[in-house]
Write an enzyme that holds these catalytic residues in place. Structure first.
Site, PDB file in Angstrom:
ATOM      1  N   ALA A  12     -10.757  14.833  71.550  1.00  0.00           N
ATOM      2  CA  ALA A  12      -9.945  15.109  71.095  1.00  0.00           C
ATOM      3  C   ALA A  12      -8.964  16.231  71.506  1.00  0.00           C
ATOM      4  O   ALA A  12      -7.956  15.938  71.901  1.00  0.00           O
ATOM      5  CB  ALA A  12     -10.296  14.108  69.132  1.00  0.00           C
ATOM      6  N   ARG A  23       3.174  18.236  79.145  1.00  0.00           N
ATOM      7  CA  ARG A  23       4.489  17.263  78.479  1.00  0.00           C
ATOM      8  C   ARG A  23       4.868  18.288  78.748  1.00  0.00           C
ATOM      9  O   ARG A  23       6.777  18.390  78.940  1.00  0.00           O
ATOM     10  CB  ARG A  23       4.608  16.907  76.780  1.00  0.00           C
ATOM     11  CG  ARG A  23       3.470  16.167  76.655  1.00  0.00           C
ATOM     12  CD  ARG A  23       4.256  15.443  75.059  1.00  0.00           C
ATOM     13  NE  ARG A  23       2.964  14.637  74.269  1.00  0.00           N
ATOM     14  CZ  ARG A  23       1.701  14.107  73.789  1.00  0.00           C
ATOM     15  NH1 ARG A  23       1.900  15.729  73.790  1.00  0.00           N
ATOM     16  NH2 ARG A  23       1.214  13.472  73.677  1.00  0.00           N
ATOM     17  N   GLU A  36     -15.309  14.604  81.417  1.00  0.00           N
ATOM     18  CA  GLU A  36     -15.802  13.711  80.855  1.00  0.00           C
ATOM     19  C   GLU A  36     -17.498  13.765  81.419  1.00  0.00           C
ATOM     20  O   GLU A  36     -16.817  12.826  81.770  1.00  0.00           O
ATOM     21  CB  GLU A  36     -14.659  12.621  79.975  1.00  0.00           C
ATOM     22  CG  GLU A  36     -15.538  12.283  79.234  1.00  0.00           C
ATOM     23  CD  GLU A  36     -16.353  12.488  78.352  1.00  0.00           C
ATOM     24  OE1 GLU A  36     -17.394  12.172  77.847  1.00  0.00           O
ATOM     25  OE2 GLU A  36     -15.404  13.708  77.512  1.00  0.00           O
ATOM     26  N   CYS A  46     -15.183   9.572  64.335  1.00  0.00           N
ATOM     27  CA  CYS A  46     -15.529   8.835  63.109  1.00  0.00           C
ATOM     28  C   CYS A  46     -15.906   8.103  62.606  1.00  0.00           C
ATOM     29  O   CYS A  46     -15.376   6.757  61.555  1.00  0.00           O
ATOM     30  CB  CYS A  46     -14.148   9.420  61.855  1.00  0.00           C
ATOM     31  SG  CYS A  46     -14.327  11.512  62.108  1.00  0.00           S
ATOM     32  N   TYR A 431       4.105  10.730  39.170  1.00  0.00           N
ATOM     33  CA  TYR A 431       3.981   9.519  37.971  1.00  0.00           C
ATOM     34  C   TYR A 431       4.822   7.897  37.886  1.00  0.00           C
ATOM     35  O   TYR A 431       5.928   8.370  37.720  1.00  0.00           O
ATOM     36  CB  TYR A 431       3.650  10.597  36.743  1.00  0.00           C
ATOM     37  CG  TYR A 431       3.696   9.178  35.307  1.00  0.00           C
ATOM     38  CD1 TYR A 431       1.974   8.959  35.584  1.00  0.00           C
ATOM     39  CD2 TYR A 431       4.719   9.211  35.001  1.00  0.00           C
ATOM     40  CE1 TYR A 431       1.666   7.750  34.356  1.00  0.00           C
ATOM     41  CE2 TYR A 431       4.214   8.182  33.197  1.00  0.00           C
ATOM     42  CZ  TYR A 431       2.825   7.847  33.149  1.00  0.00           C
ATOM     43  OH  TYR A 431       2.761   6.865  32.452  1.00  0.00           O
ATOM     44  N   TRP A 439      -0.897  13.371  32.876  1.00  0.00           N
ATOM     45  CA  TRP A 439      -1.347  14.302  33.635  1.00  0.00           C
ATOM     46  C   TRP A 439      -2.241  13.419  34.836  1.00  0.00           C
ATOM     47  O   TRP A 439      -3.124  13.614  35.057  1.00  0.00           O
ATOM     48  CB  TRP A 439      -1.959  14.858  32.650  1.00  0.00           C
ATOM     49  CG  TRP A 439      -0.720  15.494  31.446  1.00  0.00           C
ATOM     50  CD1 TRP A 439      -1.059  15.111  30.368  1.00  0.00           C
ATOM     51  CD2 TRP A 439      -0.556  16.349  31.712  1.00  0.00           C
ATOM     52  NE1 TRP A 439      -0.175  16.074  30.001  1.00  0.00           N
ATOM     53  CE2 TRP A 439       0.391  16.737  30.388  1.00  0.00           C
ATOM     54  CE3 TRP A 439       0.420  17.181  32.824  1.00  0.00           C
ATOM     55  CZ2 TRP A 439       1.348  17.673  30.007  1.00  0.00           C
ATOM     56  CZ3 TRP A 439       1.241  18.013  32.680  1.00  0.00           C
ATOM     57  CH2 TRP A 439       1.589  18.469  31.005  1.00  0.00           C
TER      58      TRP A 439
END
Length: 491
Positions: A12, A23, A36, A46, A431, A439
Site C-alpha cells: 500500500a 503521476r 518487493e 485486510c 434522520y 436522537w
C-alpha cells in the site's frame, strides 16, 4: 539526467508513493525502482480473512494493481527481491533475488521505506509445525487454505483475539470448523475497554466460538508426522487440526534500524509531517513501519492500518514528485465484525487516557440502530470518554448489530476537530426511521453526559421492550452518575 527513486516495499504505502510520484514526474525526470520480496503487489491484506471464509471468491479479488500493471505505468517493480542493506552514505541499497540468490547494489537519489510490519509469533516449542499459520500476506492466505483443504479434522484454534483473531475465528466458523480462541487478556478485542470487550465475548460464545481468556500459549503439540495436534496453555490443552496466529504485528524496521535511522518507543520509524524520516533530507517512510502522531493524546503510536498506509504513500509521492503534502496524524479509528456483531472504536480507551495523564469520565448507553418502532431495529451499545471539566471528546467505542460500526465516523470527525461533547449534541445528523432513532446513539451518549438539549434533560434511548428487539449481550451503564444539565462531563 533523471533522478533515481528507490522504494522498499511493494504494497500500500510503497506503491501509492511510487504511483503518485510517477503521476507528477515522467520517466525522463524520475526513474523509479521498487523492491518487493513477495510475488504480489498492492493488495488488501485486510481482506484475507474474508477470502479464507469464502466471502471473497478468490485471491485476485484482493489485488488492486498487479506487478505487470505497475511496470506498464513506468515503475520498475522487482518482485521476489529482498533489500538486505541500506547504505545511506553511499546512497544505495543491496538487494537479493530470492529466486536465484544473486545480489546487487542499486543507487538512489531519493529513498522510500515501506517495509510494513511482521507478525508476532509466540516463542514457544512447535510454533513452526505444519498446520500453524500466520495471515500477513497473500501467500500466507493461500497456505492456510491449502492446509484447510488437506486437514483430516475440523478443529481450529486461533491464538489471539484482536482484529485478525476475531475475523479469522469467523472465517473458520464459516468453513465449518469448531473454533477455539485463546487470548492472553481476560476479554477479546484489547483495543476496546474490558467492559465493551465483554459484549464481544458474549456474542462470540453465542455464535458457538469458544473464547478462553487469560490463556498464555506454552507449546504447540504435534503428532508423529510433525503436524499440529493441540495447543498447550498454562491452564490446559486445546485439540487442533489447524492453528491460526492472530497475535498482532510489530513494525518491520530491522533494515532501517541497522542503517541508523531513528526509531520510536514502539519500534517504528519516526517521520515529520511530510513523512520524511527525521534527520534525513531524501529518505521517506510510510505504512505499518512508522509511528504516527495521535491527535488526541499528543503521543506517538503504532497504528498498522491500510487507510493510513495509502494516505501516507500519497503524501510521500507528492513530496518526492515536487509538490507538498502532509499527514497530520490519526485518532485511531478502526472497525471490525464477528458474524453480525459490529465492533468500532476511535480515540482513547480508559487505559490510554490514564497513561496520557488525562482526567476523564465515561458514559455508556444502549440504543437501537433504527427508530424503535421500525422493523429490524437492532441493539447498540455506545461508550464515550470525555475530559473532565473541559468536556473535550476523548474516545468512543460502539458494539452492536446492523448500522453500528460506521457510526464511529461521526465521533472520528468530532475528535479530529477537537469538539466537546456539548458541541456534538448540536450536530445536524441525518434522520429517518429506517436509518436512526430521532436522537442518534452517538448523540444520546454525548447528551447523557453533557445535557445541552434544552429543557435541562438528556435524551433517553428508546425502550427496548416497546421496540420489540432482543437485548444486547450485556447491559450498559453510566459512570460516574450525573443527572441534570451539567452531567458528568463537566463535574
Amino acid at each position: 539526467m533523471s533522478e533515481r527513486l528507490v522504494v522498499i516495499g511493494g504494497d500500500a504505502a510503497g506503491m501509492a508513493a511510487a504511483s503518485q510520484a510517477r503521476r507528477l514526474k515522467g520517466p525522463g525526470e524520475l526513474e523509479i525502482t521498487a523492491f518487493e520480496r513477495g510475488r504480489f503487489s498492492s493488495y488488501s491484506a485486510c481482506g484475507i480473512p474474508y477470502w479464507v471464509g469464502g466471502d471473497v471468491s478468490g485471491r485476485d479479488e484482493l489485488i488492486a494493481r498487479s506487478p505487470e500493471e505497475h511496470r506498464a505505468r513506468g515503475i520498475g517493480l522487482r518482485t521476489r527481491t529482498e533489500v538486505t542493506e541500506i547504505d545511506l552514505a553511499g546512497q544505495r541499497v543491496r538487494s537479493r533475488d530470492l529466486a536465484v540468490g544473486t545480489e546487487e547494489w542499486t543507487g538512489f537519489d531519493k529513498l522510500v521505506i515501506a517495509t510494513g510490519a511482521r507478525p508476532r509469533r509466540p516463542a514457544v516449542p512447535g510454533i513452526d509445525a505444519a498446520g500453524v499459520h500466520g495471515v500477513q500476506t497473500l501467500e500466507d492466505g493461500q497456505a492456510l487454505l491449502d492446509s484447510l483443504a488437506t486437514s483430516a479434522g475440523r478443529r481450529a484454534v486461533v491464538v489471539g483475539a484482536g482484529y485478525i483473531g476475531v475475523e479469522m475465528a469467523e472465517a473458520l466458523l464459516n468453513r465449518g470448523y469448531e473454533v477455539t480462541v485463546l487470548n492472553r487478556g481476560e476479554q477479546p478485542m484489547a483495543t476496546l475497554d474490558p467492559d465493551m470487550g465483554r459484549l464481544v465475548h458474549a456474542a462470540m460464545d453465542g455464535l458457538g466460538i469458544r473464547t478462553v481468556g487469560s490463556a498464555a500459549v506454552t507449546k504447540i503439540l504435534t503428532d508423529d508426522a510433525g503436524r499440529v495436534r493441540a495447543v498447550a496453555t498454562d491452564t490446559g490443552e486445546h485439540p487442533a487440526d489447524v492453528v491460526v496466529l492472530g497475535t498482532g504485528v510489530v513494525p518491520e524496521t530491522s533494515l532501517a534500524g541497522a542503517a541508523g535511522l531513528p526509531l520510536g518507543t514502539h519500534g517504528g520509524l519516526l517521520t515529520d509531517l511530510a513523512m520524511r524520516v527525521r534527520g534525513q533530507e531524501n529518505v521517506w517512510a510510510g505504512g505499518d513501519c512508522v509511528e504516527v502522531l495521535d491527535l488526541v493524546s499528543g503521543r506517538e503510536r503504532h497504528v498498522p492500518l491500510g487507510t493510513h498506509a495509502n494516505k501516507q504513500g500519497q503524501v510521500i509521492g507528492s513530496n518526492v514528485g515536487g509538490d507538498y503534502a502532509t499527514f497530520p496524524g490519526v485518532v485511531g479509528t478502526a472497525v471490525s465484525k464477528v458474524c453480525d456483531l459490529e465492533i468500532a472504536r476511535t480515540g482513547l480507551r480508559e487505559k490510554d487516557a490514564r497513561e496520557a495523564g488525562l482526567r476523564y469520565v465515561t458514559v455508556t448507553v444502549e440504543s437501537t440502530s433504527r427508530a424503535g418502532y421500525y422493523p429490524g431495529a437492532a441493539p447498540m451499545t455506545v461508550k464515550m470518554l470525555a475530559e473532565r471539566r473541559t468536556g473535550r471528546l476523548l474516545g468512543v467505542q460502539i458494539v452492536g448489530r446492523e448500522g453500528a460500526a460506521k457510526r464511529v465516523d461521526v465521533a472520528a470527525v468530532a475528535l479530529t476537530a477537537g469538539m466537546t461533547v456539548e458541541r456534538m449534541t448540536a450536530l445536524d445528523l441525518g434522520y429517518a426511521p429506517p436509518f436512526s432513532p430521532v436522537w442518534d446513539p452517538v448523540l444520546i451518549a454525548a447528551g447523557r453526559g453533557g445535557g445541552g438539549f434544552g429543557g435541562g434533560g438528556s435524551p433517553r434511548p428508546p425502550s427496548r421492550r416497546r421496540a420489540g428487539v432482543r437485548p444486547p449481550c450485556a447491559r450498559g451503564r453510566t459512570r460516574p452518575g450525573g443527572s441534570g444539565r451539567r452531567g458528568p462531563w463537566t463535574a
